[in-house]
Every structure is written in structure tokens, then in C-alpha cells.
Design a protein around this motif. Structure first.
Motif, PDB file in Angstrom:
ATOM      1  N   ARG A  54       0.808  -1.228   0.152  1.00 20.43           N
ATOM      2  CA  ARG A  54      -0.052   0.150   0.057  1.00 20.43           C
ATOM      3  C   ARG A  54       0.948   1.258   0.019  1.00 20.43           C
ATOM      4  O   ARG A  54       1.920   1.346   0.449  1.00 20.43           O
ATOM      5  N   TYR A  55       0.258   2.285  -0.714  1.00 14.56           N
ATOM      6  CA  TYR A  55       1.115   3.463  -0.769  1.00 14.56           C
ATOM      7  C   TYR A  55       0.376   4.592   0.011  1.00 14.56           C
ATOM      8  O   TYR A  55      -0.777   4.671   0.225  1.00 14.56           O
ATOM      9  N   TYR A  56       1.325   5.621   0.522  1.00 13.39           N
ATOM     10  CA  TYR A  56       0.745   6.513   1.400  1.00 13.39           C
ATOM     11  C   TYR A  56       1.268   7.929   1.084  1.00 13.39           C
ATOM     12  O   TYR A  56       2.587   7.889   0.548  1.00 13.39           O
ATOM     13  N   PHE A  57       0.535   9.144   1.120  1.00 12.39           N
ATOM     14  CA  PHE A  57       1.143  10.258   0.756  1.00 12.39           C
ATOM     15  C   PHE A  57       2.037  10.860   2.000  1.00 12.39           C
ATOM     16  O   PHE A  57       1.932  10.476   3.176  1.00 12.39           O
ATOM     17  N   LYS A 108      -5.373   8.859  -7.568  1.00 17.28           N
ATOM     18  CA  LYS A 108      -6.774   8.916  -6.646  1.00 17.28           C
ATOM     19  C   LYS A 108      -6.803   7.385  -6.077  1.00 17.28           C
ATOM     20  O   LYS A 108      -7.123   7.303  -5.029  1.00 17.28           O
ATOM     21  N   MET A 109      -6.172   6.396  -6.858  1.00 19.96           N
ATOM     22  CA  MET A 109      -6.175   5.194  -6.191  1.00 19.96           C
ATOM     23  C   MET A 109      -5.268   4.965  -4.875  1.00 19.96           C
ATOM     24  O   MET A 109      -5.549   4.194  -4.058  1.00 19.96           O
ATOM     25  N   ILE A 110      -4.238   5.608  -5.111  1.00 17.95           N
ATOM     26  CA  ILE A 110      -3.401   5.669  -4.017  1.00 17.95           C
ATOM     27  C   ILE A 110      -4.157   6.172  -2.708  1.00 17.95           C
ATOM     28  O   ILE A 110      -3.835   5.590  -1.559  1.00 17.95           O
ATOM     29  N   SER A 111      -4.729   7.188  -3.018  1.00 16.44           N
ATOM     30  CA  SER A 111      -5.429   7.794  -1.833  1.00 16.44           C
ATOM     31  C   SER A 111      -6.440   6.701  -1.369  1.00 16.44           C
ATOM     32  O   SER A 111      -6.916   6.921   0.153  1.00 16.44           O
ATOM     33  N   PHE A 112      -7.266   5.897  -1.936  1.00 19.07           N
ATOM     34  CA  PHE A 112      -7.658   4.917  -1.604  1.00 19.07           C
ATOM     35  C   PHE A 112      -7.036   3.692  -1.168  1.00 19.07           C
ATOM     36  O   PHE A 112      -7.836   2.628  -0.899  1.00 19.07           O
ATOM     37  N   LYS A 113      -6.078   3.612  -1.002  1.00 19.78           N
ATOM     38  CA  LYS A 113      -5.031   2.590  -0.554  1.00 19.78           C
ATOM     39  C   LYS A 113      -5.162   1.241  -1.289  1.00 19.78           C
ATOM     40  O   LYS A 113      -4.947   0.166  -0.901  1.00 19.78           O
ATOM     41  N   LEU A 114      -5.448   1.217  -2.777  1.00 18.73           N
ATOM     42  CA  LEU A 114      -5.285   0.158  -3.628  1.00 18.73           C
ATOM     43  C   LEU A 114      -4.020  -0.455  -3.918  1.00 18.73           C
ATOM     44  O   LEU A 114      -3.040   0.301  -3.786  1.00 18.73           O
ATOM     45  N   THR A 115      -3.984  -1.591  -3.923  1.00 12.27           N
ATOM     46  CA  THR A 115      -2.405  -2.192  -4.223  1.00 12.27           C
ATOM     47  C   THR A 115      -2.479  -1.937  -5.828  1.00 12.27           C
ATOM     48  O   THR A 115      -3.249  -1.440  -6.864  1.00 12.27           O
ATOM     49  N   VAL A 116      -1.170  -2.142  -6.347  1.00  8.09           N
ATOM     50  CA  VAL A 116      -0.908  -2.004  -7.647  1.00  8.09           C
ATOM     51  C   VAL A 116      -1.551  -3.308  -8.679  1.00  8.09           C
ATOM     52  O   VAL A 116      -1.942  -2.745  -9.660  1.00  8.09           O
ATOM     53  N   ASP A 117      -1.867  -4.263  -7.901  1.00  3.53           N
ATOM     54  CA  ASP A 117      -2.580  -5.290  -8.723  1.00  3.53           C
ATOM     55  C   ASP A 117      -4.242  -4.796  -9.087  1.00  3.53           C
ATOM     56  O   ASP A 117      -4.550  -4.978  -9.975  1.00  3.53           O
ATOM     57  N   ASP A 118      -4.626  -3.999  -8.065  1.00  2.00           N
ATOM     58  CA  ASP A 118      -5.955  -3.361  -8.092  1.00  2.00           C
ATOM     59  C   ASP A 118      -5.976  -2.351  -9.100  1.00  2.00           C
ATOM     60  O   ASP A 118      -6.928  -2.216  -9.861  1.00  2.00           O
ATOM     61  N   MET A 119      -5.116  -1.539  -9.079  1.00  5.56           N
ATOM     62  CA  MET A 119      -4.690  -0.383  -9.944  1.00  5.56           C
ATOM     63  C   MET A 119      -4.678  -0.810 -11.333  1.00  5.56           C
ATOM     64  O   MET A 119      -5.283  -0.347 -12.192  1.00  5.56           O
TER      65      MET A 119
END
Length: 98
Positions: free
Chosen positions: A12-15, A52-63
Motif C-alpha cells: 500500500r502507498y501513502y502520501f 486517486k487510487m493511491i488515496s484509496f489505498k489500492l494495491t498495484v494489482d488493483d490499480m
């Protein structure tokens, strides 16, 4: 902590705390301000969607799944491009991985 599932890292990625961002409603672009380096970034289309997907805490797979469907491209290509974009965001200090 990075989780590994079926050959895919589920990070997961965070700002980073020193950035501020907003979505411009008229043209639907994302503006990012790095308050440490006094740098600004403008993201549109695919980069906006990833941000925006990073802001929703999506994984690279989901993205990758979302981007592949939305832009009608191969999922493995989407994954490769998303990883490269995320790496560039990390190198700029805008996001971090957990």
C-alpha cells in the motif's frame, strides 16, 4: 509491511506528510504541492487515476486491473507502467510504501 500474494506484492502507498493536493473540478486534474521542495505537480488522465487510487489505498494489482479496463490496454503493460510511475513518485518523495 509488504504482503506477497500469488506472485504480486500487495503493498500500500501513502502520501508524504509534507504534500498537499486537490482535484480541480473543472478539468478534473490533480494538483500536488510539495511544501518541502516548493514544487508543484499536475496529473491528468492515467496519472490522475493512479494518484486517486493511491488515496484509496489500492494495491498495484488493483490499480492495474482498473487501468487496463478503463484504457483498454493489456494488464501486464498497465502494471509495468504503474510501477514505474509509483517509483517516480517515491523518488520525488511524494509517497512512501508500507
Amino acid at each position: 509491511m509488504r504482503k506477497y500474494y500469488l506472485g504480486v506484492f500487495m503493498s500500500r502507498y501513502y502520501f508524504s506528510s509534507h504534500i498537499a493536493w486537490q482535484i480541480e473540478k473543472v478539468n478534473n486534474q490533480v494538483y500536488v504541492l510539495d511544501r518541502v521542495n516548493n514544487a508543484t505537480y499536475l496529473f491528468s488522465k492515467v496519472s490522475r487515476d493512479i494518484w486517486k487510487m493511491i488515496s484509496f489505498k489500492l494495491t498495484v494489482d488493483d490499480m492495474s486491473e482498473f487501468i487496463a479496463e478503463r484504457y483498454h490496454i493489456d494488464r501486464s503493460l498497465a502494471c509495468k507502467d504503474i510501477k514505474a510511475f509509483i517509483e517516480s513518485l517515491q523518488n520525488e518523495g511524494l509517497i512512501y510504501e508500507e
